[in-house]
Design a protein around this motif. Structure first.
Motif, short mmCIF file in Angstrom:
data_model
loop_
_atom_site.label_atom_id
_atom_site.label_comp_id
_atom_site.label_asym_id
_atom_site.label_seq_id
_atom_site.Cartn_x
_atom_site.Cartn_y
_atom_site.Cartn_z
N TRP A 142 11.96 86.70 51.64
CA TRP A 142 12.79 85.99 52.62
C TRP A 142 12.03 85.77 53.92
CZ3 TRP A 142 17.78 84.39 51.56
CH2 TRP A 142 18.50 83.85 52.62
N SER A 143 12.04 84.51 54.40
CA SER A 143 11.36 84.24 55.66
C SER A 143 12.22 83.48 56.66
CB SER A 143 10.06 83.45 55.40
OG SER A 143 10.37 82.19 54.85
N ALA A 144 13.27 82.82 56.19
CA ALA A 144 14.09 82.02 57.09
C ALA A 144 15.43 81.74 56.41
CB ALA A 144 13.37 80.71 57.40
N PRO A 145 16.43 81.32 57.20
CA PRO A 145 17.73 80.98 56.62
C PRO A 145 17.66 79.91 55.53
CG PRO A 145 17.94 81.19 59.00
CD PRO A 145 16.47 81.28 58.67
N ARG A 146 16.64 79.06 55.59
CA ARG A 146 16.50 78.01 54.57
C ARG A 146 16.38 78.60 53.16
NH1 ARG A 146 10.19 76.54 55.81
NH2 ARG A 146 9.37 78.20 54.49
N ASP A 147 15.94 79.85 53.06
CA ASP A 147 15.77 80.49 51.76
C ASP A 147 17.11 80.70 51.04
OD1 ASP A 147 13.04 80.56 52.17
OD2 ASP A 147 13.07 82.59 53.00
N ASN A 189 14.26 71.64 49.25
CA ASN A 189 13.08 70.78 49.33
C ASN A 189 13.03 70.01 50.65
OD1 ASN A 189 11.23 70.62 46.82
ND2 ASN A 189 13.28 70.80 45.96
N LEU A 190 14.18 69.51 51.09
CA LEU A 190 14.23 68.81 52.38
C LEU A 190 13.79 69.73 53.51
CD1 LEU A 190 17.57 66.81 52.09
CD2 LEU A 190 15.28 65.83 52.41
N ALA A 220 4.91 77.16 46.50
CA ALA A 220 3.80 77.99 46.99
C ALA A 220 2.88 77.17 47.89
CB ALA A 220 3.03 78.59 45.82
N MET A 221 2.62 75.93 47.52
CA MET A 221 1.78 75.06 48.35
C MET A 221 2.41 74.80 49.71
SD MET A 221 -0.95 74.39 46.72
CE MET A 221 -1.31 75.24 45.21
N PHE A 222 3.73 74.80 49.76
CA PHE A 222 4.45 74.62 51.04
C PHE A 222 4.74 75.94 51.74
CE2 PHE A 222 5.42 70.45 49.16
CZ PHE A 222 5.14 69.64 50.24
N ARG A 223 4.24 77.03 51.17
CA ARG A 223 4.42 78.37 51.73
C ARG A 223 5.90 78.75 51.88
NH1 ARG A 223 -0.57 80.21 53.10
NH2 ARG A 223 -2.13 78.68 53.61
N SER A 224 6.68 78.29 50.94
CA SER A 224 8.09 78.67 50.86
C SER A 224 8.19 79.71 49.75
CB SER A 224 8.97 77.45 50.58
OG SER A 224 10.32 77.83 50.55
N TRP A 225 7.91 80.95 50.12
CA TRP A 225 7.69 82.00 49.14
C TRP A 225 8.95 82.39 48.37
CZ3 TRP A 225 2.99 81.41 48.28
CH2 TRP A 225 2.07 81.20 49.31
N ALA A 226 10.10 82.41 49.03
CA ALA A 226 11.33 82.74 48.30
C ALA A 226 11.62 81.68 47.25
CB ALA A 226 12.51 82.87 49.27
N ALA A 227 11.52 80.41 47.62
CA ALA A 227 11.76 79.33 46.66
C ALA A 227 10.73 79.39 45.53
CB ALA A 227 11.72 77.98 47.36
#
Length: 163
Positions: free
Chosen positions: A88-93, A130-131, A42-49
């Motif tokens: 979902w926001s990007a393929p990284r998800d 994470n990377l 959440a702190m990195f704004r990676s909402w799916a993760a």
């Protein structure tokens, strides 16, 4: 900086869990570690993760009550997919989604060495996740979790041969 701190908290809890030969201790420590991972993402704004890591807290609770239940495992997998689709926001998800689904199957349907093999694959997916978000603490945490898990697999194989 807060994201990195949560990653390091999760690291401490996960290494202690994966170093244990007892599945119940592993699950207990992973429950709290995933709260820290959810906050980190959440702190990195990676909402799916973040959403998937938060769901893992529920998954661990359910596994303790419904271990081996294919029906509950399918519900958990469905919730994981829904969480990923909604955030979902990007393929990284895709890496977090893969980690969540692989870990769900492993924790519900397997135990011991087999479970830890799938959790090692899930940890690899979390390393990539994470990377991709730039989390040094999370990358270090999941990398060490992966190595610790592999070492525990070796320990379990050796213990099995001695029995």
């Amino acid at each position: 900086l807060a994201g990195q701190a949560f990653g390091l908290i999760a690291l401490t809890l996960c290494v202690a869990g994966f170093a244990s030969k007892r599945d119940d201790r592993l699950f207990f420590l992973l429950l709290f570690a995933n709260v820290a991972f959810a906050l980190q993402f959440a702190m990195f704004r990676s909402w799916a993760a973040a959403a998937i890591a938060a769901l893992i807290v529920l998954r661990i609770h359910w596994v303790r009550r419904y271990k081996g239940s294919a029906a509950v495992m399918r519900i958990m997998a469905g919730l994981t997919v829904i969480a990923a689709v909604l955030t979902w926001s990007a393929p990284r998800d895709a890496w977090a989604l893969a980690a969540g689904l692989i870990g769900t199957y492993g924790m519900f349907m397997l135990e011991g060495i087999a479970m830890r093999w799938l959790l090692a694959v899930a940890a690899f997916c979390w390393v990539i996740s994470n990377l991709l978000v730039g989390s040094i603490g999370g990358t270090l945490a999941e990398s060490l979790i992966l190595v610790t898990n592999l070492i525990t697999i070796v320990r379990l194989y050796r213990a099995r041969r001695q029995d």
